[in-house]
Design a protein around this motif. Structure first.
Motif, mmCIF file in Angstrom:
data_model
loop_
_atom_site.group_PDB
_atom_site.id
_atom_site.type_symbol
_atom_site.label_atom_id
_atom_site.label_comp_id
_atom_site.label_asym_id
_atom_site.label_seq_id
_atom_site.Cartn_x
_atom_site.Cartn_y
_atom_site.Cartn_z
ATOM 1 N N GLY A 9 -24.008 -8.335 16.164
ATOM 2 C CA GLY A 9 -24.334 -9.666 16.650
ATOM 3 C C GLY A 9 -24.484 -9.774 18.155
ATOM 4 O O GLY A 9 -24.923 -10.798 18.663
ATOM 5 N N VAL A 10 -24.110 -8.719 18.888
ATOM 6 C CA VAL A 10 -24.262 -8.734 20.333
ATOM 7 C C VAL A 10 -24.508 -7.296 20.803
ATOM 8 O O VAL A 10 -23.990 -6.341 20.207
ATOM 9 N N LEU A 11 -25.302 -7.151 21.835
ATOM 10 C CA LEU A 11 -25.631 -5.821 22.358
ATOM 11 C C LEU A 11 -24.588 -5.367 23.366
ATOM 12 O O LEU A 11 -24.280 -6.080 24.314
ATOM 13 N N CYS A 12 -24.011 -4.195 23.128
ATOM 14 C CA CYS A 12 -23.173 -3.521 24.121
ATOM 15 C C CYS A 12 -23.924 -2.268 24.553
ATOM 16 O O CYS A 12 -24.233 -1.403 23.723
ATOM 17 N N LYS A 13 -24.218 -2.160 25.822
ATOM 18 C CA LYS A 13 -25.018 -1.041 26.310
ATOM 19 C C LYS A 13 -24.210 0.238 26.485
ATOM 20 O O LYS A 13 -24.763 1.329 26.478
ATOM 21 N N HIS A 32 -17.769 -0.971 27.285
ATOM 22 C CA HIS A 32 -17.529 -0.708 28.703
ATOM 23 C C HIS A 32 -18.440 -1.536 29.612
ATOM 24 O O HIS A 32 -18.392 -1.385 30.831
ATOM 25 N N ASP A 33 -19.260 -2.413 29.043
ATOM 26 C CA ASP A 33 -20.068 -3.298 29.888
ATOM 27 C C ASP A 33 -19.144 -4.155 30.752
ATOM 28 O O ASP A 33 -18.033 -4.495 30.349
ATOM 29 N N GLN A 34 -19.626 -4.531 31.915
ATOM 30 C CA GLN A 34 -18.794 -5.168 32.928
ATOM 31 C C GLN A 34 -18.015 -6.367 32.402
ATOM 32 O O GLN A 34 -16.820 -6.529 32.684
ATOM 33 N N GLN A 35 -18.637 -7.212 31.601
ATOM 34 C CA GLN A 35 -17.975 -8.452 31.183
ATOM 35 C C GLN A 35 -16.942 -8.239 30.087
ATOM 36 O O GLN A 35 -16.156 -9.149 29.799
ATOM 37 N N TYR A 36 -16.926 -7.047 29.459
ATOM 38 C CA TYR A 36 -16.023 -6.831 28.331
ATOM 39 C C TYR A 36 -15.021 -5.690 28.525
ATOM 40 O O TYR A 36 -14.063 -5.601 27.765
ATOM 41 N N ARG A 37 -15.234 -4.824 29.468
ATOM 42 C CA ARG A 37 -14.366 -3.654 29.597
ATOM 43 C C ARG A 37 -12.931 -4.056 29.939
ATOM 44 O O ARG A 37 -12.706 -5.081 30.616
ATOM 45 N N SER A 56 -15.053 -0.435 0.494
ATOM 46 C CA SER A 56 -14.059 -1.493 0.673
ATOM 47 C C SER A 56 -13.390 -1.404 2.035
ATOM 48 O O SER A 56 -12.497 -2.193 2.337
ATOM 49 N N CYS A 57 -13.792 -0.453 2.865
ATOM 50 C CA CYS A 57 -13.202 -0.267 4.195
ATOM 51 C C CYS A 57 -14.313 -0.272 5.235
ATOM 52 O O CYS A 57 -15.118 0.664 5.288
ATOM 53 N N GLN A 58 -14.381 -1.331 6.027
ATOM 54 C CA GLN A 58 -15.425 -1.482 7.029
ATOM 55 C C GLN A 58 -14.776 -1.624 8.394
ATOM 56 O O GLN A 58 -13.987 -2.547 8.618
ATOM 57 N N GLU A 59 -15.074 -0.703 9.294
ATOM 58 C CA GLU A 59 -14.542 -0.796 10.646
ATOM 59 C C GLU A 59 -15.540 -1.548 11.520
ATOM 60 O O GLU A 59 -16.719 -1.198 11.573
ATOM 61 N N ILE A 60 -15.063 -2.594 12.177
ATOM 62 C CA ILE A 60 -15.925 -3.354 13.075
ATOM 63 C C ILE A 60 -15.244 -3.501 14.435
ATOM 64 O O ILE A 60 -14.017 -3.567 14.523
ATOM 65 N N ALA A 61 -16.053 -3.508 15.474
ATOM 66 C CA ALA A 61 -15.567 -3.756 16.831
ATOM 67 C C ALA A 61 -16.271 -5.000 17.343
ATOM 68 O O ALA A 61 -17.503 -5.085 17.309
ATOM 69 N N MET A 62 -15.488 -5.980 17.806
ATOM 70 C CA MET A 62 -16.025 -7.265 18.229
ATOM 71 C C MET A 62 -15.605 -7.578 19.663
ATOM 72 O O MET A 62 -14.551 -7.106 20.122
ATOM 73 N N VAL A 63 -16.403 -8.369 20.344
ATOM 74 C CA VAL A 63 -16.028 -8.878 21.665
ATOM 75 C C VAL A 63 -16.136 -10.392 21.662
ATOM 76 O O VAL A 63 -16.933 -10.986 20.930
ATOM 77 N N GLN A 64 -15.318 -11.004 22.501
ATOM 78 C CA GLN A 64 -15.300 -12.452 22.667
ATOM 79 C C GLN A 64 -16.394 -12.838 23.664
ATOM 80 O O GLN A 64 -16.327 -12.490 24.845
#
Length: 310
Positions: A90-94, A111-116, A295-303
């Motif tokens: 849902g969002v691009l992390c470069k 590691h993008d500036q706004q999320y690292r 049944s096991c899905q790993e997701i990484a999310m940012v605010q």
């Protein structure tokens, strides 16, 4: 002779104009017919439109509609919506950084500036299973203070390193001590843990949870209490199963309703998936609708709607 040529040319032009007019009329007819098709309007078309009207953002390929629509959706559509949502970014992390093992046990941060993770970052890592590779790596890479939680390891709380602290505590939706004749585990909410550790005024830069289906109880409580308002990165293994010692079964429709409600609430808070992958192997099962699922899905999310001040 010129008159004959002119007449033939004129007739040809009139024929071509007639063809174009007929094609245009035919196209318009089918467009109007599809727009007013009652079967389509009363089935998926209405749900998709209403789901977009009920969402705050139109930036995701799979949006989760409000409850009154979810409750009317057939079981198969609920499963498709859940698996479609967790399988899409849902969002691009470069610049994605994986910390810990390259196989199971490692997790990602953006590691993008706004999320690292910033200087003096704070990490909560729940569900260790004797694998501290992520916890050690993020402490080394970013200098984070890391608190690791797992009551199933039968280890007393201890200080693992200068920056990594292990707690013999489980994450739960309520504060409870499970009796010794069952597990003997001490279970605490994330808010209680944050208060107990003296972190009430600090932001949790990374929250990682791999807690074997307990996430579906923990996340709604963490949302309702406001705990997730001060979290930047959310690393989750989502478990969608009914499990016994031998087999994994597809959850019933009411389970999927709960999963989707929680994911919708995370979306409304501003959390977006920047990386997702399936954990296969023993997590695979055949859906009652024919396809193979995990049944096991790993997701990484940012605010993406971060509230500053913490």
């Amino acid at each position: 002779m010129r008159c004959t040529k002119w007449s033939m040319s004129k007739r040809t032009s009139l024929i071509l104009i007639g063809i174009f007019l007929f094609l245009g009329y035919k196209s318009a007819f089918f467009t109007v017919t599809r727009q007013h098709c009652p079967e389509e309007g009363n089935h998926k078309g209405v749900r998709v439109q209403e789901s977009f009207q009920g969402a705050n953002n139109n930036d995701d390929p799979f949006q989760i509609p409000p409850d009154h629509i979810l409750k009317s959706m057939p079981y198969e559509e609920l499963t498709s919506l859940y698996h479609g949502f967790v399988n899409n970014v849902g969002v691009l992390c470069k610049n994605i950084v994986r910390l810990g093992k390259p196989t199971d046990g490692g997790w990602e941060v953006c590691h993008d500036q706004q999320y690292r993770p910033p200087n003096n970052c704070l990490v909560y890592s729940a569900g260790i299973n004797n694998d501290f590779s992520f916890d050690d790596a993020i402490a080394k890479q970013y200098g984070c203070e890391v608190h690791s939680f797992d009551p199933s390891m039968k280890k007393k709380s201890y200080r693992r390193s200068e920056q990594v602290f292990f707690h013999n505590i489980g994450i739960s939706a309520v504060d409870v001590y499970i009796p010794a004749n069952m597990t003997g585990w001490e279970m605490r909410t994330l808010g209680t843990i944050k208060q107990k550790l003296g972190h009430a005024k600090r932001r949790v830069d990374v929250l990682k949870m791999d807690i074997e289906h307990w996430e579906w109880k923990v996340l709604p409580q963490a949302i309702a209490s406001g705990f997730l308002d001060a979290v930047t990165t959310l690393d989750l293994e989502l478990h969608s199963w009914i499990r016994n010692k031998t087999y994994i079964y597809e959850p019933p429709a009411e389970f999927y309703l709960g999963y989707l409600r929680t994911l919708r609430q995370l979306h409304q808070l501003g959390f977006r998936i920047f990386l997702t992958h399936k954990n296969l192997g023993s997590c695979q099962f055949r859906s009652r609708f024919g396809m193979m699922r995990t049944s096991c899905q790993e997701i990484a999310m940012v605010q993406t709607k971060m509230k500053m001040g913490m």
